[in-house]
Design an enzyme around this catalytic site. Structure first.
Site, PDB file in Angstrom:
ATOM      1  N   LYS A   1     -19.752   2.883 -36.496  1.00 40.75           N
ATOM      2  CA  LYS A   1     -20.905   3.412 -35.762  1.00 40.75           C
ATOM      3  C   LYS A   1     -22.104   3.553 -36.710  1.00 40.75           C
ATOM      4  CE  LYS A   1     -20.573   4.055 -31.801  1.00 40.75           C
ATOM      5  NZ  LYS A   1     -20.637   2.970 -30.786  1.00 40.75           N
TER       6      LYS A   1
ATOM      7  N   ILE B   1     -19.056   5.553 -19.653  1.00 36.93           N
ATOM      8  CA  ILE B   1     -20.437   6.030 -19.803  1.00 36.93           C
ATOM      9  C   ILE B   1     -21.415   5.004 -19.227  1.00 36.93           C
ATOM     10  CG2 ILE B   1     -22.218   6.689 -21.484  1.00 36.93           C
ATOM     11  CD1 ILE B   1     -19.986   7.803 -23.258  1.00 36.93           C
TER      12      ILE B   1
ATOM     13  N   TYR C   1     -13.729   4.059 -37.431  1.00 38.59           N
ATOM     14  CA  TYR C   1     -14.600   4.123 -36.258  1.00 38.59           C
ATOM     15  C   TYR C   1     -15.983   4.676 -36.641  1.00 38.59           C
ATOM     16  CZ  TYR C   1     -16.628   6.056 -32.035  1.00 38.59           C
ATOM     17  OH  TYR C   1     -17.509   6.388 -31.045  1.00 38.59           O
TER      18      TYR C   1
ATOM     19  N   ASN D   1     -18.320  14.641 -27.969  1.00 39.60           N
ATOM     20  CA  ASN D   1     -17.132  14.188 -27.226  1.00 39.60           C
ATOM     21  C   ASN D   1     -17.433  14.142 -25.733  1.00 39.60           C
ATOM     22  OD1 ASN D   1     -16.235  15.046 -29.891  1.00 39.60           O
ATOM     23  ND2 ASN D   1     -14.182  14.700 -29.095  1.00 39.60           N
TER      24      ASN D   1
ATOM     25  N   ARG E   1     -14.688  20.984 -31.321  1.00 42.81           N
ATOM     26  CA  ARG E   1     -15.395  19.831 -30.756  1.00 42.81           C
ATOM     27  C   ARG E   1     -16.446  20.318 -29.763  1.00 42.81           C
ATOM     28  NH1 ARG E   1     -13.204  17.742 -34.305  1.00 42.81           N
ATOM     29  NH2 ARG E   1     -12.005  15.803 -34.396  1.00 42.81           N
TER      30      ARG E   1
ATOM     31  N   ALA F   1     -19.559  -1.587 -17.935  1.00 44.86           N
ATOM     32  CA  ALA F   1     -18.499  -1.264 -16.968  1.00 44.86           C
ATOM     33  C   ALA F   1     -17.616  -0.125 -17.461  1.00 44.86           C
ATOM     34  CB  ALA F   1     -17.649  -2.496 -16.686  1.00 44.86           C
TER      35      ALA F   1
ATOM     36  N   ALA G   1     -21.307  -1.354 -25.835  1.00 47.78           N
ATOM     37  CA  ALA G   1     -20.042  -2.082 -26.009  1.00 47.78           C
ATOM     38  C   ALA G   1     -19.440  -1.760 -27.373  1.00 47.78           C
ATOM     39  CB  ALA G   1     -20.291  -3.586 -25.893  1.00 47.78           C
TER      40      ALA G   1
HETATM   41  C1  UD1 Z   1     -14.218  11.375 -29.886  1.00 49.88           C
HETATM   42  C2  UD1 Z   1     -14.381  10.013 -29.227  1.00 49.88           C
HETATM   43  C3  UD1 Z   1     -15.297   9.142 -29.993  1.00 49.88           C
HETATM   44  C4  UD1 Z   1     -16.607   9.877 -30.142  1.00 49.88           C
HETATM   45  C5  UD1 Z   1     -16.370  11.174 -30.889  1.00 49.88           C
HETATM   46  C6  UD1 Z   1     -17.661  11.974 -31.071  1.00 49.88           C
HETATM   47  C7  UD1 Z   1     -12.448   9.403 -27.940  1.00 49.88           C
HETATM   48  C8  UD1 Z   1     -11.162   8.673 -27.895  1.00 49.88           C
HETATM   49  N1  UD1 Z   1     -13.090   9.368 -29.091  1.00 49.88           N
HETATM   50  O1  UD1 Z   1     -13.455  11.278 -31.100  1.00 49.88           O
HETATM   51  O2  UD1 Z   1     -15.480   7.901 -29.327  1.00 49.88           O
HETATM   52  O3  UD1 Z   1     -17.541   9.080 -30.792  1.00 49.88           O
HETATM   53  O4  UD1 Z   1     -15.470  11.968 -30.132  1.00 49.88           O
HETATM   54  O5  UD1 Z   1     -17.372  13.206 -31.636  1.00 49.88           O
HETATM   55  O6  UD1 Z   1     -12.892  10.031 -27.001  1.00 49.88           O
HETATM   56  N2  UD1 Z   1      -5.839  15.945 -30.620  1.00 49.88           N
HETATM   57  C9  UD1 Z   1      -4.861  16.898 -30.379  1.00 49.88           C
HETATM   58  N3  UD1 Z   1      -3.817  16.577 -29.560  1.00 49.88           N
HETATM   59  C10 UD1 Z   1      -3.707  15.363 -28.964  1.00 49.88           C
HETATM   60  C11 UD1 Z   1      -4.727  14.397 -29.195  1.00 49.88           C
HETATM   61  C12 UD1 Z   1      -5.794  14.721 -30.030  1.00 49.88           C
HETATM   62  O7  UD1 Z   1      -4.912  18.006 -30.907  1.00 49.88           O
HETATM   63  O8  UD1 Z   1      -2.735  15.152 -28.215  1.00 49.88           O
HETATM   64  C13 UD1 Z   1      -6.986  16.291 -31.482  1.00 49.88           C
HETATM   65  C14 UD1 Z   1      -7.426  15.216 -32.457  1.00 49.88           C
HETATM   66  O9  UD1 Z   1      -6.688  15.248 -33.622  1.00 49.88           O
HETATM   67  C15 UD1 Z   1      -8.883  15.597 -32.695  1.00 49.88           C
HETATM   68  C16 UD1 Z   1      -9.308  16.194 -31.350  1.00 49.88           C
HETATM   69  O10 UD1 Z   1      -8.104  16.461 -30.642  1.00 49.88           O
HETATM   70  O11 UD1 Z   1      -8.998  16.568 -33.685  1.00 49.88           O
HETATM   71  C17 UD1 Z   1     -10.180  15.271 -30.520  1.00 49.88           C
HETATM   72  O12 UD1 Z   1      -9.579  13.999 -30.504  1.00 49.88           O
HETATM   73  P1  UD1 Z   1     -10.134  12.787 -29.611  1.00 49.88           P
HETATM   74  O13 UD1 Z   1     -10.266  13.197 -28.202  1.00 49.88           O
HETATM   75  O14 UD1 Z   1      -9.277  11.606 -29.896  1.00 49.88           O
HETATM   76  O15 UD1 Z   1     -11.639  12.571 -30.083  1.00 49.88           O
HETATM   77  P2  UD1 Z   1     -12.423  12.461 -31.468  1.00 49.88           P
HETATM   78  O16 UD1 Z   1     -11.580  11.945 -32.566  1.00 49.88           O
HETATM   79  O17 UD1 Z   1     -13.116  13.757 -31.668  1.00 49.88           O
END
Ligand code: UD1
Length: 376
Positions: free
Chosen positions: A185, A12, A181, A210, A249, A9, A78
Site C-alpha cells: 500500500k 467498498i 500488505y 478497518n 482497531r 465490484a 483493485a
Molecule cells: C484490516 C484490513 C486491511 C486494511 C486494514 C486497515 C482485512 C482483511 N484487512 O487489516 O485491508 O487495510 O485493516 O487498518 O479487513 N484477529 C483475531 N481473531 C481472529 C482474526 C483476527 O483476534 O479470528 C485479530 C488480528 O490479529 C488483528 C485484528 O484481529 O489484530 C484485525 O484483523 P483483520 O480483520 O484481519 O484486519 P487488519 O489486519 O487490521
C-alpha cells in the site's frame, strides 16, 4: 465527466459506485477474483446496469486501454487486502498491488488524455506500529520484535526501548509498514505521488482504517474480523481473540468510506492530499465483541488465545482531524449503529463456513504466520 473505478465490484467499490451521482458515466474494472467473490464470475445485474463493467486484471492493460480516452477521474481500489495472507503470498500481493498500480498508471499516461484526478484507496497499514508518547513527552516510533511477541509481551515499545502510550496517527507521521500488505500500500502511494508530480494530475490518498458493513464477502476468510466474529457468534462458537484481546482497531462503516471517496472524486478538490478515513472511535477487540453481542442480542463465547499473527499491528488509532475538517465534521456511523445494521444484514446471509475459517487458520499456522506464544 467520466469515472473509472478499479476493483469496483468489491465491497467498498460497490458502495462507492452506488453513491456516485447517476448522471456520471462509470466504468468498473474488476477481475472478480475467486477469493473475494466466492467464485461468482459475473457482475451483479444492478452494477452492469449502472456501469460499463470489464472483467480484467488491471495488469492486463490491453483489456481496458481503449475505454480510457474519456476518463477524467480514477478511483483505484483493485488490490489484495488480507494482512495475514500477505505474509506468505508475497509475490501475489506485490504483483496485484504494486505491479497492478504501475500498469494502471502506464495505461493512464498513454490512453487517458483528460485525466484530472486520481483517488487511491490506501490503508492505515502503511504506518506499521505507529508512534508512542514516552515518559518525557517525546514521540518515538513503536516496534514489536518477534522475541517479545513469542514471550507474550504484546505492547509495542519505543525505538529507544522504553514503554509508552500509543498516539493517534497523523498523516505526516513516518510510514513504517510491518506487513507485506502494508508495504504494497505504501508503494502504491509512492507510485501515485510520483506520477502526479510528473503529470500534474491531482491526487488524493485515503488511508482507510478497518472498513466493515453490509456487502462484505462472508465466504472469504480474509475479509476482516467482523464477518468472522459474526459467523462464529451466529453459530454460538468460540471467538478467538489473538494476543491478550487488547489489540485496538478503528472500525469505519462502509457508507462513510464511500462518502469520502465520492467527495474526493466529484466534489471540490480536498484540501489535503493524504487523509485518514476513520470512525473517531478506536476500540479493543474485547470491546468490539461486547458491542457485537449487544447489537446481536447474544452472549459471545470468547477465548483469548495468546496466539499472534506475524505482521499484525498492536494499536491502530487514527487522527481524523484532516478528514473531519474536510467533511466539516459530518456525521459518521457509530460502531453501535454500524454493528446493528451489519447484524441485521448478516442474519439474512449465508455465513462463512467454519470449515473455511479453520482452513485459513491452518494455512497461516503452516506458513508460520499464526503462532502461539511460549507461555501458551
Ligand atoms: C484490516 C484490513 C486491511 C486494511 C486494514 C486497515 C482485512 C482483511 N484487512 O487489516 O485491508 O487495510 O485493516 O487498518 O479487513 N484477529 C483475531 N481473531 C481472529 C482474526 C483476527 O483476534 O479470528 C485479530 C488480528 O490479529 C488483528 C485484528 O484481529 O489484530 C484485525 O484483523 P483483520 O480483520 O484481519 O484486519 P487488519 O489486519 O487490521
Amino acid at each position: 465527466m467520466s469515472i473509472l473505478v478499479t476493483g469496483g465490484a468489491g465491497f467498498i467499490g460497490r458502495a462507492i459506485i452506488a453513491s456516485l451521482p447517476e448522471s456520471v458515466p462509470v466504468t468498473c474494472i474488476d477481475v472478480l477474483e475467486a477469493q473475494a467473490h466466492a467464485g461468482r464470475t459475473t457482475f451483479p445485474a444492478w452494477l452492469s446496469d449502472r456501469a460499463r463493467c470489464i472483467r480484467a486484471d488491471i495488469r492486463d492493460t490491453t483489456a481496458y486501454a481503449d475505454t480510457l480516452h474519456d476518463v477524467d477521474v480514477v478511483i483505484h481500489l483493485a488490490a489484495q487486502t488480507g494482512t495475514g495472507q500477505s505474509m506468505y503470498e508475497r509475490s501475489r500481493y506485490v504483483g496485484h498491488n504494486v505491479d497492478g498500480t504501475a500498469c494502471l498508471l502506464d495505461a493512464l499516461a498513454l490512453h487517458a488524455p483528460h485525466l484530472s484526478r486520481i483517488v487511491l484507496a490506501s490503508s492505515r497499514a502503511v504506518y506499521g506500529e505507529g508512534m508512542l508518547r514516552v515518559h518525557d513527552g517525546r514521540l518515538l516510533p513503536a516496534q514489536r520484535t518477534l522475541d517479545r511477541l513469542s514471550s507474550g509481551q504484546w505492547n509495542a515499545i519505543a525505538a529507544d526501548g522504553s514503554p509508552g502510550d500509543p498516539v493517534a496517527m497523523q498523516e505526516d507521521f513516518p510510514c513504517n509498514p510491518t506487513s507485506v500488505y502494508g508495504l504494497t500500500k505504501w508503494w502504491q502511494e509512492q507510485l501515485i505521488v510520483d506520477s502526479a508530480a510528473r503529470s500534474g494530475v491531482h491526487h488524493t490518498i485515503l488511508r482507510i482504517q478497518n472498513a466493515y458493513g453490509p456487502g462484505q464477502e462472508l465466504r472469504n476468510p480474509y475479509t476482516g474480523i467482523i464477518g468472522i466474529f459474526c459467523s462464529l457468534l451466529f453459530r454460538d462458537l468460540e471467538i478467538e481473540l489473538f494476543e491478550d484481546g487488547e489489540v485496538m482497531r478503528d472500525f469505519v462503516y462502509v457508507d462513510d468510506v464511500a462518502d469520502a471517496f465520492v467527495r474526493a472524486a466529484v466534489g471540490d478538490r480536498p484540501p489535503y492530499s493524504i487523509m485518514n478515513i476513520g470512525s473517531r472511535d478506536a476500540v479493543s477487540l474485547r470491546t468490539l465483541v461486547d458491542r457485537l453481542g449487544a447489537a446481536a442480542g447474544r452472549t459471545p463465547r470468547v477465548r483469548v488465545s495468546g496466539r499472534y499473527r506475524v505482521g499484525d499491528i498492536r494499536h491502530a488509532i487514527a487522527d481524523t482531524t484532516r478528514c473531519d475538517a474536510w467533511l466539516q465534521g459530518g456525521p459518521r456511523t457509530s460502531l453501535e449503529e454500524g454493528l446493528r445494521r451489519y447484524w441485521a444484514w448478516f442474519s439474512e446471509q449465508e455465513a462463512l463456513a467454519t470449515e473455511t475459517l479453520r482452513e485459513s487458520f491452518e494455512e497461516m499456522e503452516r506458513s508460520g504466520v499464526l503462532r502461539a506464544s511460549e507461555d501458551q
